[in-house]
Design a protein around this motif. Structure first.
Motif, PDB file in Angstrom:
ATOM      1  N   GLN A  47       2.107  12.299   2.826  1.00  0.00           N
ATOM      2  CA  GLN A  47       1.408  13.577   2.771  1.00  0.00           C
ATOM      3  C   GLN A  47       1.678  14.457   3.993  1.00  0.00           C
ATOM      4  O   GLN A  47       1.179  15.572   4.077  1.00  0.00           O
ATOM      5  N   THR A  76       4.911  10.756  17.068  1.00  0.00           N
ATOM      6  CA  THR A  76       3.579  10.376  16.583  1.00  0.00           C
ATOM      7  C   THR A  76       3.517   8.915  16.158  1.00  0.00           C
ATOM      8  O   THR A  76       2.437   8.388  15.943  1.00  0.00           O
ATOM      9  N   SER A  91       3.878   7.411  13.477  1.00  0.00           N
ATOM     10  CA  SER A  91       3.230   7.086  12.221  1.00  0.00           C
ATOM     11  C   SER A  91       3.631   8.145  11.213  1.00  0.00           C
ATOM     12  O   SER A  91       3.681   9.325  11.542  1.00  0.00           O
ATOM     13  N   ARG A 136       1.101  19.195   5.663  1.00  0.00           N
ATOM     14  CA  ARG A 136       0.482  19.690   6.885  1.00  0.00           C
ATOM     15  C   ARG A 136       1.525  20.295   7.829  1.00  0.00           C
ATOM     16  O   ARG A 136       1.347  21.380   8.377  1.00  0.00           O
ATOM     17  N   GLN A 190       0.855  -1.183   0.000  1.00  0.00           N
ATOM     18  CA  GLN A 190       0.000   0.000   0.000  1.00  0.00           C
ATOM     19  C   GLN A 190       0.891   1.233   0.000  1.00  0.00           C
ATOM     20  O   GLN A 190       1.154   1.806   1.056  1.00  0.00           O
ATOM     21  N   SER A 230      -0.636   4.386   1.741  1.00  0.00           N
ATOM     22  CA  SER A 230      -1.184   4.390   3.104  1.00  0.00           C
ATOM     23  C   SER A 230      -0.140   4.892   4.095  1.00  0.00           C
ATOM     24  O   SER A 230       1.053   4.858   3.836  1.00  0.00           O
ATOM     25  N   ALA A 231      -0.642   5.407   5.233  1.00  0.00           N
ATOM     26  CA  ALA A 231       0.267   5.838   6.283  1.00  0.00           C
ATOM     27  C   ALA A 231       1.058   4.629   6.777  1.00  0.00           C
ATOM     28  O   ALA A 231       0.571   3.507   6.732  1.00  0.00           O
ATOM     29  N   LYS A 232       2.315   4.877   7.213  1.00  0.00           N
ATOM     30  CA  LYS A 232       3.158   3.760   7.666  1.00  0.00           C
ATOM     31  C   LYS A 232       3.330   3.832   9.177  1.00  0.00           C
ATOM     32  O   LYS A 232       3.564   4.904   9.732  1.00  0.00           O
ATOM     33  N   SER A 233       3.241   2.681   9.791  1.00  0.00           N
ATOM     34  CA  SER A 233       3.445   2.615  11.222  1.00  0.00           C
ATOM     35  C   SER A 233       4.926   2.734  11.537  1.00  0.00           C
ATOM     36  O   SER A 233       5.755   2.067  10.938  1.00  0.00           O
TER      37      SER A 233
END
Lengths: 318, 397
Positions: free
Chosen positions: A241, A235, A237, A245, A136, A139-142
């Motif tokens: 993207q 955080t 994670s 922010r 993925q 998707s965000a990565k742990s």
């Protein structure tokens, strides 16, 4: 929770988040002070630093047995990487445009930001175990929770001060002191301030402006690199993207404090961190309004004090 | 010359006999692109349902052959459903007077295009897969839904799958079973997530649970640490997040673990994809996360459903995909309605579908409600074990 406990808790989380924003904002504001360029790619350089940090942890084997070793290694490798990246961006994109209209440089900064975001997505798509096998890409990565959950005030205490918040303060605060000392006391710092005040006059005095500008990008990049390690650890994670922010928050902090002003950037960042903490952690259903409040304050400051909170009181821009 | 005349004669004969003793059921599903494996299995289900009645239905004493046509609503350029193709399919079905029912669509977006056209023409549409609540239910989706899909002012669209908002209701029931008495509800402020969270809150309160908070969150914010502190001070046993893996589901699980919050985390089917593991890691999810999912896995079917799965296995030598049984059920209830209508007439078929009550099918005994929704609420409850989704129990029975 009593009112005092709530306030204390908001201060802890707000300041921790604010300090991370401050590290990124310093890079923003330094570059602006020297070349009057809003470096939109700055947040994305920090994002790529996060991906390098995760890659390092992954190469060490995911959930690391010796977390301090991993953290040390990341702090050793990631800041030079971000510094080099930032320097390269300046050397190959901004420097050839130094005498071009401001808008041209600004648009190319946005372009660099897009390039970095896509690099981040490709990076996240590499078939590595830590990226979920690359299945993925978007998707965000742990990020492995290297510091775990330890409430330093005792596990039953109402207020939480975890090892993560302490780590943020221990790494960022000395760095800011070091930066202040560097800019105000060293020869190179003096040269930076001179270029910020008047590049032409500085050049006439024999200062190699290109070298000073390059140095500014290197320092800003290194700070972003440290911020990326701290943010990833805090955080736990990361995502391709996140640069947008974080960059936006840092930019707002820099403008809020008075763009080009170092203490102003830190002050602005702490204000944003605290405002968000109050909105999310105290105002009922306030989380969805935290952006409205932050940018509302920014608008008010710009209307009534266009130079920012500290902008006019401190004359020097670096 | 003679051959052409002969061919014309044969053709007219064929069309005459077709007009007299046959009727057509069409399906409009994405056959090109990534959904192909799923829709192939669904079409197998449709064919099985038709074959079970020998592809014949007797209307007013006259035997009618059921002709089935498999239409693609995807285009190769898009590799997924295409608005233009879906619109063309709907128009084609309306023009062909033999078509008595339109089975589809797979995607809710495609349904939005076909629904008003078919409604205007009075042709019944039965979906085996659309889950967007706004297609049928007033007050959940956008302001003009669902009336915008009903220009004729009546219900002509039916679905045999439970809509997304049912997940909120089923989730609340499960939360109670898991021993929660205080719940904190979060949503991502998007149409899907907020709708489900609202339904969860409503049903949780009905079941006597205390909702200690209902908040919209900013899914793009770096972390939820302050929010976690606020939640922790309310001491809920369960946090419900009406959101997706794109709007911070993984980050929320991580921050709950990092903030020492031991409450369970429940979410809708948008949690049910591998991005959840990638973004939250196994340890933050293990034993904490509970997910409601619309489909019931084939191996969990009982009674007629089990018979369907077994028959499917013998016929096609492979397990049916998740939506195959819904396609089978949609076709069964359509054929049942046509035979109850007693004549080859679109209005009569529509009336019969609306009157469907206690239909005893592969999914159990169910009816269509006044919106055209199934009364079934069966869903599966899942959790995460060792980095894999794992089935826990059937919900909403």
């Amino acid at each position: 929770m009593s009112t005092w406990e709530i306030i204390l808790q908001l201060l802890i989380t707000g300041l921790a988040n604010g300090l991370i924003i401050a590290l990124i904002a310093l890079g923003y504001t330094m570059v602006y002070g020297i070349v009057e360029l809003i470096n939109f790619a700055h947040g994305d350089v920090m994002m790529l630093g996060c991906f390098l940090a995760l890659t390092i942890v992954g190469l060490l084997g995911g959930e690391v047995a010796a977390p301090w070793l991993a953290i040390g290694l990341m702090l050793l490798l990631v800041p030079p990487f971000c510094a080099a990246l930032n320097w390269m961006i300046d050397r190959h994109v901004y420097r050839p445009l130094r005498n071009a209209p401001k808008l041209t440089v600004l648009v190319s900064a946005i372009g660099v930001s897009f390039v970095c975001v896509n690099l981040g997505m490709f990076w996240g798509g590499l078939p590595m175990e830590v990226f979920g096998g690359g299945a993925q890409a978007a998707s965000a990565k742990s990020f492995p929770d290297l510091l775990g959950y330890h409430n330093l005030l005792g596990n039953d205490a109402v207020v939480q001060l975890t090892s993560k918040e302490v780590m943020v303060a221990v790494i960022t605060v000395p760095l800011m002191i070091l930066l202040t000392w560097f800019v105000s006391r060293t020869r190179l710092g003096t040269a930076m301030r001179a270029v910020a005040q008047n590049p032409t006059a500085a050049q006439l005095m024999g200062i190699d402006t290109n070298r000073v500008v390059g140095l500014t990008f290197i320092i800003g990049g290194a700070l972003a690199g440290v911020a990326s390690v701290v943010a990833a650890l805090y955080t736990t994670s990361i995502s391709f993207q996140m640069g947008y922010r974080n960059g936006l928050d840092a930019f707002t902090a820099a403008v809020l404090g008075g763009i080009g002003n170092l203490p102003g950037a830190v002050l602005g960042a702490l204000c944003i961190g605290l405002a968000r903490a109050v909105m999310e952690g105290w105002v009922p259903n306030g989380g969805q309004w935290s952006n409205t409040v932050v940018f509302g304050v920014l608008i008010l400051v710009l209307v009534f004090r266009p130079t920012g909170i500290l902008g006019s009181r401190v004359r020097e821009k670096v | 010359m003679i051959r052409t005349a002969l061919a014309a004669a044969v053709l007219s004969l064929a069309s005459w006999s077709a007009a007299a003793e046959s009727l057509t059921i069409v399906s409009s599903l994405p056959r090109t692109g990534s959904a192909n494996a799923q829709t192939t299995s669904m079409i197998n289900g449709i064919k099985m349902a038709i074959a079970e009645v020998g592809a014949k239905v007797t209307l007013g004493g006259v035997e009618h052959t059921i002709v089935y046509e498999d239409w693609d609503d995807a285009s190769p350029e898009r590799g997924a459903w295409d608005p233009a193709v879906e619109a063309a399919n709907a128009d084609k079905a309306i023009r062909n007077a033999d078509v008595m029912a339109y089975i589809g669509t797979y995607n809710s977006g495609a349904a939005k295009i076909a629904m008003p056209k078919l409604n205007q023409a009075g042709l019944a549409m039965i979906s085996p897969a659309n889950t967007w609540p706004g297609l049928t239910k007033p007050g959940i989706g956008e302001a003009n839904e669902p009336m915008v899909y009903r220009p004729a002012g009546n219900v002509s669209y039916f679905r045999v799958v439970p809509a997304d908002d049912i997940q909120g209701a089923v989730g609340a029931q499960w939360a109670k079973e898991l021993g929660a008495s205080k719940v904190f509800v979060l949503h991502d402020r998007e149409l899907y997530g907020q709708g489900i969270a609202k339904m969860f809150k409503l049903n949780a309160e009905k079941l006597g649970l205390t909702v200690v908070g209902f908040e919209g969150v900013d899914g793009k914010s770096g972390n939820f640490k302050s929010l976690i502190n606020k939640i922790r001070s309310q001491k809920p046993e369960l946090v419900y997040f009406g959101g997706t893996t794109e709007t911070g589901a993984g980050q929320l699980a991580k921050d709950m673990a990092a903030g020492g919050l031991t409450a369970k985390l429940m979410g809708p089917d948008a949690f049910y994809n591998s991005a959840l593991m990638t973004s939250a890691g196994d340890t933050a999810l293990e034993g904490r996360v509970f997910i409601t999912f619309g489909g019931v896995p084939p191996e969990q079917q009982t009674g007629k459903g089990k018979a369907f799965v077994e028959a499917y296995l013998t016929l096609y030598k492979t397990e049916p995909e998740g939506y195959a049984i819904y396609a089978y059920e949609a076709t069964k209830v359509t054929i049942d309605a046509i035979s109850r209508a007693g004549k080859k007439d679109r209005a009569a078929v529509l009336a019969a579908l609306r009157a469907t009550k206690d239909f005893d099918g592969a999914l159990g005994k169910w009816s269509f409600d006044e919106n055209g929704d199934t009364t079934l609420m069966v869903m599966s409850g899942n959790t995460v074990k060792a980095g894999q989704f794992s089935f826990v129990k059937l919900l909403g029975q």
